[in-house]
Design a protein around this motif. Structure first.
Motif, PDB file in Angstrom:
ATOM      1  N   LEU A 140       0.841  -1.187   0.000  1.00 41.06           N
ATOM      2  CA  LEU A 140       0.000   0.000   0.000  1.00 41.06           C
ATOM      3  C   LEU A 140       0.882   1.245   0.000  1.00 41.06           C
ATOM      4  CD1 LEU A 140      -2.842  -0.972   2.466  1.00 41.06           C
ATOM      5  CD2 LEU A 140      -3.185  -0.046   0.173  1.00 41.06           C
TER       6      LEU A 140
ATOM      7  N   ARG B 275      -2.852   6.177  -0.321  1.00 40.23           N
ATOM      8  CA  ARG B 275      -3.327   4.955   0.331  1.00 40.23           C
ATOM      9  C   ARG B 275      -4.854   4.928   0.358  1.00 40.23           C
ATOM     10  NH1 ARG B 275      -0.235   5.163   4.528  1.00 40.23           N
ATOM     11  NH2 ARG B 275      -1.638   6.268   5.918  1.00 40.23           N
ATOM     12  N   GLU B 276      -5.469   6.069   0.666  1.00 38.37           N
ATOM     13  CA  GLU B 276      -6.929   6.134   0.713  1.00 38.37           C
ATOM     14  C   GLU B 276      -7.546   5.942  -0.670  1.00 38.37           C
ATOM     15  OE1 GLU B 276      -7.919   9.736   2.722  1.00 38.37           O
ATOM     16  OE2 GLU B 276      -7.017   9.085   4.620  1.00 38.37           O
TER      17      GLU B 276
ATOM     18  N   GLU C 121      -6.297   4.083  -2.996  1.00 45.08           N
ATOM     19  CA  GLU C 121      -6.195   2.644  -3.256  1.00 45.08           C
ATOM     20  C   GLU C 121      -7.293   1.884  -2.521  1.00 45.08           C
ATOM     21  OE1 GLU C 121      -5.084  -0.348  -5.243  1.00 45.08           O
ATOM     22  OE2 GLU C 121      -3.509   1.175  -5.299  1.00 45.08           O
ATOM     23  N   LEU C 122      -7.590   2.296  -1.298  1.00 43.59           N
ATOM     24  CA  LEU C 122      -8.641   1.631  -0.526  1.00 43.59           C
ATOM     25  C   LEU C 122     -10.027   1.927  -1.094  1.00 43.59           C
ATOM     26  CD1 LEU C 122      -7.244   2.179   3.083  1.00 43.59           C
ATOM     27  CD2 LEU C 122      -7.358   0.015   1.822  1.00 43.59           C
TER      28      LEU C 122
ATOM     29  N   THR D  62     -10.505  -0.361  -3.824  1.00 38.71           N
ATOM     30  CA  THR D  62     -10.805  -1.683  -3.268  1.00 38.71           C
ATOM     31  C   THR D  62     -12.287  -1.807  -2.928  1.00 38.71           C
ATOM     32  OG1 THR D  62      -8.571  -1.908  -2.363  1.00 38.71           O
ATOM     33  CG2 THR D  62     -10.285  -3.260  -1.356  1.00 38.71           C
TER      34      THR D  62
ATOM     35  N   GLU E   9       1.721  -4.752   3.910  1.00 38.50           N
ATOM     36  CA  GLU E   9       1.710  -3.535   4.716  1.00 38.50           C
ATOM     37  C   GLU E   9       2.802  -3.601   5.780  1.00 38.50           C
ATOM     38  OE1 GLU E   9       1.706  -0.586   4.991  1.00 38.50           O
ATOM     39  OE2 GLU E   9      -0.405  -0.003   5.029  1.00 38.50           O
TER      40      GLU E   9
ATOM     41  N   THR F 111      -3.619   2.389   8.284  1.00 38.78           N
ATOM     42  CA  THR F 111      -4.405   1.760   7.220  1.00 38.78           C
ATOM     43  C   THR F 111      -5.749   1.281   7.751  1.00 38.78           C
ATOM     44  OG1 THR F 111      -2.463   1.113   5.942  1.00 38.78           O
ATOM     45  CG2 THR F 111      -4.462  -0.196   5.617  1.00 38.78           C
TER      46      THR F 111
ATOM     47  N   CYS G  59      -9.540   2.330   6.738  1.00 38.26           N
ATOM     48  CA  CYS G  59     -10.544   1.325   6.366  1.00 38.26           C
ATOM     49  C   CYS G  59     -11.860   1.528   7.123  1.00 38.26           C
ATOM     50  CB  CYS G  59     -10.017  -0.083   6.639  1.00 38.26           C
ATOM     51  SG  CYS G  59      -8.732  -0.645   5.502  1.00 38.26           S
TER      52      CYS G  59
ATOM     53  N   ILE H  38      -8.533  -8.314   2.257  1.00 39.51           N
ATOM     54  CA  ILE H  38      -9.846  -7.667   2.354  1.00 39.51           C
ATOM     55  C   ILE H  38     -10.857  -8.518   1.601  1.00 39.51           C
ATOM     56  CG2 ILE H  38     -11.154  -5.571   1.844  1.00 39.51           C
ATOM     57  CD1 ILE H  38      -8.443  -4.061   1.891  1.00 39.51           C
TER      58      ILE H  38
END
Length: 220
Positions: A133, A140-141, A143-144, A147, A158, A166, A170, A217
């Motif tokens: 990540l 990072r956010e 990428e999430l 997801t 990670e 992280t 989430c 995840i």
């Protein structure tokens, strides 16, 4: 011939018979960290020349190794753990061999990606591996958030130093998705911890994590 050799991700007993045969037979071993790999070879009583091959000298070493491979030498490529070219050096040398028609083969072995996926209990029919990540919070956010829209199981590497950040992200982006933190795989303190982000965040804020971490995840 170039041999791309997977090595143990923690437990030395996981090395394959074929990997040992190859390491004993090649002319030289190209290793991400020669000190680390030197201990691996010493453990299995293998005496071979070691050549460093890492992200800081990859271009230079690729040219040198291609020259040796062209001269019909046998080269084993290994990293500190797992399979070369998966979030580790190696892809440049593999591409160079393909472009020049030099023979290569893969010696498969332990994989933290697959171990974490199976241990998570989530769907294994389709999955996405995103590597590490991003370090920066905004990236990072993003990428999430990607997801959150993805239908398949998602896997990231990670750092233990960023895991709580992280998990905090989430809680806002995928608060109801089931997660699995797979830590120290194949080692003495191996852990698979499951739950939603808020539950895992509370645990790791109280018990700061150590070691190598794979975050899985669940699918939508």
């Amino acid at each position: 011939m170039l041999y791309v050799v997977a090595t143990p991700i923690g437990n030395l007993g996981d090395i394959t018979v074929r990997a040992l045969q190859v390491l004993k037979s090649v002319d030289v071993v190209a290793a991400e960290d020669t000190r680390h790999s030197g201990m691996l070879l010493k453990h299995f009583e293998i005496k071979k020349p070691l050549l460093s091959y890492h992200e800081h000298n990859e271009a230079m070493r690729t040219a040198q190794l291609v020259e040796r491979l062209t001269a019909d030498e046998n080269v084993a490529l290994i990293t500190d753990a797992g399979t070369p070219a998966l979030s580790d050096p190696g892809a440049r040398l593999i591409r160079a061999c393909i472009e020049r028609g030099l023979p290569l083969t893969i010696i498969p072995g332990p994989s933290s990606i697959l171990a974490a996926l199976v241990g998570s209990g989530f769907s294994t029919e389709r999955f996405y591996f995103g590597g590490f990540l991003p370090v920066k919070s905004g990236q990072r956010e993003r990428e999430l958030r990607a997801t959150a829209e993805r239908g398949e199981t998602t896997i990231f590497f990670e750092s233990p130093y960023r895991l709580t950040k992280t998990l905090a992200a989430c809680t806002g982006i995928i608060p109801d998705r089931q997660l699995c933190v797979a830590r120290e795989l194949t080692k003495k303190f191996e852990e698979f911890r499951h739950g939603i982000a808020s539950k895992l965040l509370a645990h790791y804020e109280a018990h700061p994590p150590k070691g190598e971490i794979v975050l899985v995840i669940s699918q939508l």
